[in-house]
Design a protein around this motif. Structure first.
Motif, PDB file in Angstrom:
ATOM      1  N   SER A  99       0.863   3.858  -2.993  1.00  0.00           N
ATOM      2  CA  SER A  99       0.456   5.216  -2.602  1.00  0.00           C
ATOM      3  C   SER A  99       1.472   6.252  -3.055  1.00  0.00           C
TER       4      SER A  99
ATOM      5  N   PRO B  24      -3.064   7.701  -2.573  1.00  0.00           N
ATOM      6  CA  PRO B  24      -3.771   6.762  -1.705  1.00  0.00           C
ATOM      7  C   PRO B  24      -5.081   6.222  -2.279  1.00  0.00           C
TER       8      PRO B  24
ATOM      9  N   TYR C  66       0.836  -1.209   0.000  1.00  0.00           N
ATOM     10  CA  TYR C  66       0.000   0.000   0.000  1.00  0.00           C
ATOM     11  C   TYR C  66       0.873   1.264   0.000  1.00  0.00           C
ATOM     12  N   ARG C  67       1.896   1.287   0.858  1.00  0.00           N
ATOM     13  CA  ARG C  67       2.789   2.455   0.905  1.00  0.00           C
ATOM     14  C   ARG C  67       3.468   2.670  -0.450  1.00  0.00           C
TER      15      ARG C  67
END
Length: 193
Positions: A41, A46, A37-38
């Motif tokens: 993102s 995001p 996810y990071r």
């Protein structure tokens, strides 16, 4: 009497056991979803990150029978899947870099002096960095960002992208040169003495 210690099951073992008990695959999600996810993102923002991470795990789950058990760490495999998914969003990624160019500089937060100086220097270089990243060919950008933001080794990047390690080295070298040149041959993360 001592408390039992939790032994971490290797990724390859989890994948193998998930063929019999699909619930086992959830442990891989718990281990790596935040990391992916990071990474997504940082590349796309995001909003699409959650969907792409979910899609990554759906694909991984569907392809788990073909996972090479000689690799105990599934991170490169998962980063390879998410990088292929990211390639479908190259326009969104380029738009994100253009938006970073236009974004106002963030205020300085209260923290240690070194972090403030480093952060200010990096923020000042953000427009040039965004331009440099947007100008890189996707294959070079993927290698650079898997190393820088994905924290993968050269060997892990090679495995993630199904390319030889030598190709990783040459693409990374080329990308670093282009980014460095765009930043005036300086590294914004290093303080000049």
């Amino acid at each position: 009497m001592t408390a039992p210690t939790h032994v971490r099951v290797r990724d390859d073992e989890l994948i193998r056991s998930s063929l019999i008990d699909p619930e086992q695959f959830a442990e891989l999600f718990d281990r790596y979803s935040a990391m992916l996810y990071r990474y997504v993102s940082k590349r796309l923002g995001p909003e699409p990150a959650e969907d792409l991470v979910g899609e990554t795990f759906l694909i991984a789950f569907a392809k788990r029978k073909s996972y090479d058990p000689s690799y105990t760490d599934a991170r490169p495999w998962l980063f390879g899947i998410v990088t292929k998914l990211l390639s479908r969003h190259h326009r969104s990624e380029a738009a994100r870099y253009r938006a970073l160019l236009r974004a106002p500089q963030e205020g300085v937060s209260e923290s240690h002096v070194e972090r403030v100086v480093t952060g200010m220097t990096a923020r000042a270089a953000r427009p040039q960095l965004a331009t440099a990243l947007a100008a890189l060919p996707a294959r070079d950008r993927d290698v650079l960002l898997l190393v820088a933001w994905g924290d993968l080794s050269y060997e892990e990047v090679a495995r993630a992208l199904s390319i030889p390690v030598g190709t990783v080295r040459s693409r990374l070298n080329r990308a670093r040169k282009k980014v460095r040149a765009a930043l005036g041959d300086t590294n914004p993360m290093n303080e000049e003495e």
